[in-house]
Design a protein around this motif. Structure first.
Motif, PDB file in Angstrom:
ATOM      1  N   ALA A 245      47.989  41.788  40.768  1.00 34.39           N
ATOM      2  CA  ALA A 245      48.534  42.516  39.620  1.00 34.39           C
ATOM      3  C   ALA A 245      48.540  41.620  38.378  1.00 34.39           C
ATOM      4  O   ALA A 245      48.158  42.055  37.276  1.00 34.39           O
ATOM      5  CB  ALA A 245      49.942  43.001  39.937  1.00 34.39           C
ATOM      6  N   ALA A 246      48.941  40.356  38.555  1.00 28.29           N
ATOM      7  CA  ALA A 246      48.948  39.419  37.426  1.00 28.29           C
ATOM      8  C   ALA A 246      47.526  39.068  36.990  1.00 28.29           C
ATOM      9  O   ALA A 246      47.220  39.061  35.781  1.00 28.29           O
ATOM     10  CB  ALA A 246      49.706  38.153  37.823  1.00 28.29           C
ATOM     11  N   THR A 247      46.664  38.811  37.950  1.00 27.74           N
ATOM     12  CA  THR A 247      45.292  38.388  37.642  1.00 27.74           C
ATOM     13  C   THR A 247      44.531  39.449  36.865  1.00 27.74           C
ATOM     14  O   THR A 247      43.921  39.162  35.820  1.00 27.74           O
ATOM     15  CB  THR A 247      44.528  38.065  38.948  1.00 27.74           C
ATOM     16  N   TRP A 248      44.566  40.692  37.360  1.00 26.68           N
ATOM     17  CA  TRP A 248      43.764  41.725  36.716  1.00 26.68           C
ATOM     18  C   TRP A 248      44.453  42.347  35.494  1.00 26.68           C
ATOM     19  O   TRP A 248      43.841  43.165  34.797  1.00 26.68           O
ATOM     20  CB  TRP A 248      43.380  42.792  37.726  1.00 26.68           C
ATOM     21  N   SER A 249      45.684  41.952  35.234  1.00 23.00           N
ATOM     22  CA  SER A 249      46.316  42.322  33.965  1.00 23.00           C
ATOM     23  C   SER A 249      45.807  41.426  32.841  1.00 23.00           C
ATOM     24  O   SER A 249      45.878  41.791  31.662  1.00 23.00           O
ATOM     25  CB  SER A 249      47.842  42.194  34.069  1.00 23.00           C
ATOM     26  N   ILE A 250      45.275  40.249  33.214  1.00 22.98           N
ATOM     27  CA  ILE A 250      44.806  39.270  32.238  1.00 22.98           C
ATOM     28  C   ILE A 250      43.285  39.223  32.151  1.00 22.98           C
ATOM     29  O   ILE A 250      42.703  39.176  31.053  1.00 22.98           O
ATOM     30  CB  ILE A 250      45.333  37.862  32.601  1.00 22.98           C
TER      31      ILE A 250
ATOM     32  N   LEU B  42      39.547  33.419  37.063  1.00 21.58           N
ATOM     33  CA  LEU B  42      40.468  34.456  37.527  1.00 21.58           C
ATOM     34  C   LEU B  42      39.835  35.329  38.608  1.00 21.58           C
ATOM     35  O   LEU B  42      40.507  35.764  39.558  1.00 21.58           O
ATOM     36  CB  LEU B  42      40.924  35.319  36.352  1.00 21.58           C
ATOM     37  N   ASN B  43      38.533  35.585  38.496  1.00 19.65           N
ATOM     38  CA  ASN B  43      37.850  36.361  39.527  1.00 19.65           C
ATOM     39  C   ASN B  43      37.813  35.598  40.852  1.00 19.65           C
ATOM     40  O   ASN B  43      37.952  36.189  41.927  1.00 19.65           O
ATOM     41  CB  ASN B  43      36.427  36.698  39.075  1.00 19.65           C
ATOM     42  N   GLY B  44      37.640  34.276  40.774  1.00 21.42           N
ATOM     43  CA  GLY B  44      37.697  33.458  41.984  1.00 21.42           C
ATOM     44  C   GLY B  44      39.080  33.479  42.614  1.00 21.42           C
ATOM     45  O   GLY B  44      39.217  33.590  43.840  1.00 21.42           O
TER      46      GLY B  44
END
Length: 395
Positions: free
Chosen positions: A90-95, A107-109
């Motif tokens: 949730a945090a990663t794909w919000s950014i 972030l994709n890794g």
């Protein structure tokens, strides 16, 4: 053929629920892959090589985390195992959709390392929810459902990325996939048959030769599928028909779905190694095509062995590992397929560059044929593990 078995399996409530959840999770997964490619190439003004690097980093992270996340499923159950992943994702794909190329790569890794192992969960639940004699049919249904999501997801991803700003499209695809993961957490499907419970001190999976043979066959199968996929692009372009690529791939997928349906309805089923051998030989046979129509016919025939071979490998793996280690086994299986994709793409690419599409299918088919023969030998004396579920062993 016993197609009535399909109706028997679909009457089981948990099977219906997990198959629907699989559709919800997998469609945005394939859509996200297309969205992130178009996002890198258009919004971030990168090359296709840049987009490929993002995909490679994510795939490598998935391959590394697969066995570890599968083992956590075995130890903790669904909710406790995937809750941290949901928070991180949730945090990663919000950014990630709103940053530049290099932060997106990192972030994709990170997302790959913490991806919810939906494929492992779905297959482990399906295996535990049915009798042993119903497993192949159940896994065939899942294979057909996966084929459908693979055909629908990329189309929706392209549609979203071409009608909306790509950051927004990528955000929607990622959050839709996350919503599916949250639904899995909420449903909390059982990973073992009734009467079994997750154990905090589950022993690590012992990688025996038959299990390693299944992983090797899975790698070979993915190399074959990669070869057929890439050969379609090369062949249609070579014949001056690039516009036919889409519907030719659609026929290939349809052949695979039909093959999976037939395989699931059989009362006596060929082994995974036999099906891989047929897949490898039929792939190599495509090289004799001298016209577009004969190429398409041979490709569709070969496609009929794709879903059965992949289903048979998952079924074989479920019989070779103890029920307490199924999550970890499916994690390793997923990593093996990732490795097949990582090895297959450049290997087939070199063959296509040097010898055209015929070299691509010959190489892919040859690899599959050789490994299938090894698989026949390695799995010939495979035994059911001693701590497998008694009711399944006797079924």
């Amino acid at each position: 053929m016993g197609f009535a078995t399909y109706a028997d399996v679909l009457r089981i409530p948990i099977v219906r629920r997990i198959l629907i959840l699989g559709l919800v999770v997998r469609v945005p997964l394939w859509a996200s892959e297309m969205a992130i490619t178009l996002h890198v190439v258009t919004h971030l003004h990168g090359s296709y090589a840049d987009a490929g690097l993002v995909a490679a980093v994510g795939g490598l992270a998935l391959g590394i985390s697969g066995p570890w996340r599968g083992r956590r499923l075995d130890q903790l159950g669904v909710r406790r195992a995937i809750a941290p992943s949901i928070i991180v994702l949730a945090a990663t794909w919000s950014i990630a959709p709103w940053v530049g190329y290099w932060p997106l790569l990192v972030l994709n890794g990170l997302a790959g390392l913490f991806t919810v192992p939906a494929f492992s969960i779905i297959r482990t639940v399906l295996i535990s929810a049915v009798r042993e004699d119903q497993r192949a049919t159940t896994l065939s249904i899942d294979s057909i459902a996966t084929e459908i999501t693979f055909m629908v997801g990329p189309v929706l991803g392209v549609l979203a990325a071409t009608t909306l700003p790509t950051p927004l499209a990528l955000f929607i695809c990622a959050m839709t996939q996350l919503t599916g993961s949250m639904l899995i957490w909420w449903v909390n499907p059982p990973l073992r048959s009734e009467g079994s419970a997750p154990a905090e001190r589950t022993n690590r999976l012992r990688l025996t030769w038959p299990i390693l043979a299944v992983f090797a066959m899975s790698i070979a199968a993915i190399i074959i599928l990669t070869g057929e996929d890439m050969s379609v692009v090369a062949a249609m372009r070579g014949w001056g028909r690039p516009e036919a690529i889409g519907w030719v791939l659609g026929l290939w997928g349809a052949g695979s779905a039909v093959g999976g349906l037939v395989y699931g309805g059989l009362r006596r089923r060929p082994s995974a190694a036999t099906l891989l051998l047929l897949l490898g030989l039929s792939t190599a046979l495509i090289a004799v095509a001298d016209q577009q129509w004969s190429y398409i016919v041979l490709l569709t025939v070969s496609g009929a062995f794709c879903a059965p071979a992949m289903t048979a490998m998952t079924h074989a793996l479920s019989q070779l590992v103890p029920s307490a280690n199924r999550g970890e086994a499916m994690g390793w299986h997923g990593s093996a397929m990732m490795l097949g994709s990582a090895v297959g793409s450049p290997l087939i690419g070199v063959a296509l560059d040097r010898g055209g599409w015929t070299a691509g299918v010959l190489l892919a088919g040859g690899v599959g044929t050789v490994i299938a023969v090894v698989g026949v030998i390695a799995t010939a004396r495979a035994a059911v593990p001693e701590d497998a579920e008694p009711e399944l062993v006797s079924a």
